[in-house]
Design a protein around this motif. Sequence first.
Motif, PDB file in Angstrom:
ATOM      1  N   VAL A  12       0.841  -1.209   0.000  1.00  0.00           N
ATOM      2  CA  VAL A  12       0.000   0.000   0.000  1.00  0.00           C
ATOM      3  C   VAL A  12       0.871   1.253   0.000  1.00  0.00           C
ATOM      4  O   VAL A  12       0.520   2.269   0.595  1.00  0.00           O
ATOM      5  CB  VAL A  12      -0.954  -0.006   1.214  1.00  0.00           C
ATOM      6  CG1 VAL A  12      -2.043  -1.049   1.026  1.00  0.00           C
ATOM      7  CG2 VAL A  12      -0.187  -0.267   2.518  1.00  0.00           C
ATOM      8  N   ARG A  13       2.011   1.183  -0.686  1.00  0.00           N
ATOM      9  CA  ARG A  13       2.991   2.265  -0.619  1.00  0.00           C
ATOM     10  C   ARG A  13       2.445   3.610  -1.107  1.00  0.00           C
ATOM     11  O   ARG A  13       2.777   4.659  -0.530  1.00  0.00           O
ATOM     12  CB  ARG A  13       4.249   1.889  -1.410  1.00  0.00           C
ATOM     13  CG  ARG A  13       3.994   1.545  -2.874  1.00  0.00           C
ATOM     14  CD  ARG A  13       5.182   0.800  -3.457  1.00  0.00           C
ATOM     15  NE  ARG A  13       4.955   0.374  -4.834  1.00  0.00           N
ATOM     16  CZ  ARG A  13       4.303  -0.719  -5.176  1.00  0.00           C
ATOM     17  NH1 ARG A  13       3.753  -1.487  -4.248  1.00  0.00           N
ATOM     18  NH2 ARG A  13       4.174  -1.048  -6.454  1.00  0.00           N
ATOM     19  N   PRO A 196       0.331  -8.509 -12.983  1.00  0.00           N
ATOM     20  CA  PRO A 196      -0.078  -8.110 -11.626  1.00  0.00           C
ATOM     21  C   PRO A 196      -0.454  -9.303 -10.769  1.00  0.00           C
ATOM     22  O   PRO A 196      -0.845 -10.357 -11.268  1.00  0.00           O
ATOM     23  CB  PRO A 196      -1.289  -7.203 -11.883  1.00  0.00           C
ATOM     24  CG  PRO A 196      -1.795  -7.607 -13.223  1.00  0.00           C
ATOM     25  CD  PRO A 196      -0.595  -8.016 -14.013  1.00  0.00           C
ATOM     26  N   HIS A 197      -0.325  -9.107  -9.475  1.00  0.00           N
ATOM     27  CA  HIS A 197      -0.681 -10.144  -8.527  1.00  0.00           C
ATOM     28  C   HIS A 197      -2.182 -10.111  -8.261  1.00  0.00           C
ATOM     29  O   HIS A 197      -2.885  -9.176  -8.640  1.00  0.00           O
ATOM     30  CB  HIS A 197       0.104  -9.954  -7.234  1.00  0.00           C
ATOM     31  CG  HIS A 197       1.583 -10.035  -7.431  1.00  0.00           C
ATOM     32  ND1 HIS A 197       2.490  -9.393  -6.632  1.00  0.00           N
ATOM     33  CD2 HIS A 197       2.321 -10.676  -8.385  1.00  0.00           C
ATOM     34  CE1 HIS A 197       3.718  -9.649  -7.052  1.00  0.00           C
ATOM     35  NE2 HIS A 197       3.631 -10.410  -8.116  1.00  0.00           N
ATOM     36  N   THR A 198      -2.646 -11.165  -7.591  1.00  0.00           N
ATOM     37  CA  THR A 198      -4.055 -11.257  -7.204  1.00  0.00           C
ATOM     38  C   THR A 198      -4.135 -11.403  -5.692  1.00  0.00           C
ATOM     39  O   THR A 198      -3.123 -11.600  -5.017  1.00  0.00           O
ATOM     40  CB  THR A 198      -4.716 -12.491  -7.843  1.00  0.00           C
ATOM     41  OG1 THR A 198      -4.151 -13.679  -7.240  1.00  0.00           O
ATOM     42  CG2 THR A 198      -4.514 -12.533  -9.341  1.00  0.00           C
ATOM     43  N   ALA A 199      -5.332 -11.346  -5.170  1.00  0.00           N
ATOM     44  CA  ALA A 199      -5.532 -11.696  -3.768  1.00  0.00           C
ATOM     45  C   ALA A 199      -5.055 -13.122  -3.550  1.00  0.00           C
ATOM     46  O   ALA A 199      -5.141 -13.974  -4.448  1.00  0.00           O
ATOM     47  CB  ALA A 199      -7.006 -11.572  -3.399  1.00  0.00           C
ATOM     48  N   ALA A 227      -4.162  -5.629  -9.976  1.00  0.00           N
ATOM     49  CA  ALA A 227      -5.061  -5.026 -10.955  1.00  0.00           C
ATOM     50  C   ALA A 227      -6.398  -4.622 -10.345  1.00  0.00           C
ATOM     51  O   ALA A 227      -7.157  -3.866 -10.957  1.00  0.00           O
ATOM     52  CB  ALA A 227      -5.286  -5.991 -12.115  1.00  0.00           C
ATOM     53  N   THR A 228      -6.695  -5.115  -9.154  1.00  0.00           N
ATOM     54  CA  THR A 228      -7.962  -4.787  -8.488  1.00  0.00           C
ATOM     55  C   THR A 228      -7.705  -3.816  -7.336  1.00  0.00           C
ATOM     56  O   THR A 228      -6.563  -3.446  -7.056  1.00  0.00           O
ATOM     57  CB  THR A 228      -8.631  -6.063  -7.959  1.00  0.00           C
ATOM     58  OG1 THR A 228      -7.761  -6.680  -6.978  1.00  0.00           O
ATOM     59  CG2 THR A 228      -8.881  -7.050  -9.087  1.00  0.00           C
ATOM     60  N   ASP A 229      -8.757  -3.409  -6.666  1.00  0.00           N
ATOM     61  CA  ASP A 229      -8.614  -2.526  -5.508  1.00  0.00           C
ATOM     62  C   ASP A 229      -7.722  -3.199  -4.464  1.00  0.00           C
ATOM     63  O   ASP A 229      -7.992  -4.333  -4.053  1.00  0.00           O
ATOM     64  CB  ASP A 229      -9.977  -2.217  -4.908  1.00  0.00           C
ATOM     65  CG  ASP A 229      -9.870  -1.340  -3.675  1.00  0.00           C
ATOM     66  OD1 ASP A 229      -9.716  -0.118  -3.828  1.00  0.00           O
ATOM     67  OD2 ASP A 229      -9.922  -1.901  -2.559  1.00  0.00           O
ATOM     68  N   ILE A 230      -6.684  -2.512  -4.031  1.00  0.00           N
ATOM     69  CA  ILE A 230      -5.684  -3.154  -3.179  1.00  0.00           C
ATOM     70  C   ILE A 230      -6.245  -3.492  -1.807  1.00  0.00           C
ATOM     71  O   ILE A 230      -5.903  -4.546  -1.232  1.00  0.00           O
ATOM     72  CB  ILE A 230      -4.418  -2.271  -3.067  1.00  0.00           C
ATOM     73  CG1 ILE A 230      -3.276  -3.087  -2.477  1.00  0.00           C
ATOM     74  CG2 ILE A 230      -4.679  -1.014  -2.274  1.00  0.00           C
ATOM     75  CD1 ILE A 230      -2.881  -4.298  -3.290  1.00  0.00           C
TER      76      ILE A 230
END
Length: 247
Positions: A12-13, A196-199, A227-230
């Motif tokens: 969440v940088r 991108p990574h995923t949950a 790619a989604t809301d962090i």
Amino acid sequence: MTRPISVQLYTVREPLTADRDDVLRRISEIGYTAVEPYDPTSDPKGFRQVADDLGLSVSSTHAGALLRQEPAEVFDAVATLGTDLVIVPAGIAHEEFTTADGVARAADLLNGLAEQAAGHGMRIGYHNHWWELEPKIDGRHAIEVLADRLAPEVFLEIDAYWAAVGGADVPALLGRLGERVIALHVKDGPVVKGEPHTAVGRGVMPVPEILAAAPDAWRVVELDECATDIFAALADSHAYLTSLESL
């Protein structure tokens, strides 16, 4: 597994830079009770105050600053954060992991930092990416050769995702490294560089098998890019890992 699930704040940088206190509050509201900072020298006193107010412990911290500034200053900041696990996350040239001599130099660097850390009651760890796994030396991943050369007090934080990208059978690797591994970066995705990574639980990583291979290690969620809301991804990751707590 009795240790709380942690989250690497590099995830969440961008929002953290904009409003640190709000980000820590949101992480706490998701259900995380531990965090892993990536810059211990950035207002450690203020960070500790907010974390304490929210009931967040500091599982460990990345400290690339150890390779850029006076280590004693970094260790003082880490002490304020309230952890004794200090991790070098990068900063050693990739090429050093392609030869036995290079690995020996990397080990000497980490062992030297470990001696200094011991004077502050702390331990040094190393966090991998793919470049410590792709090269093989005498048929073994470079990270394994490094582990053999590290002083006993130096630990590893294995990033399971990057280990997989580097070509490792991650559960088998963890089994070989054994007690050297005291923390795991748990992430998920397609296991492809640049994607991108995923949950956690939404990609192709064998997460249950990985956790079972290092049952006593800290579980630290990290999503380098998503790619989604962090925050939604962090919530989904926490829910999934919580469902696997018996492993």
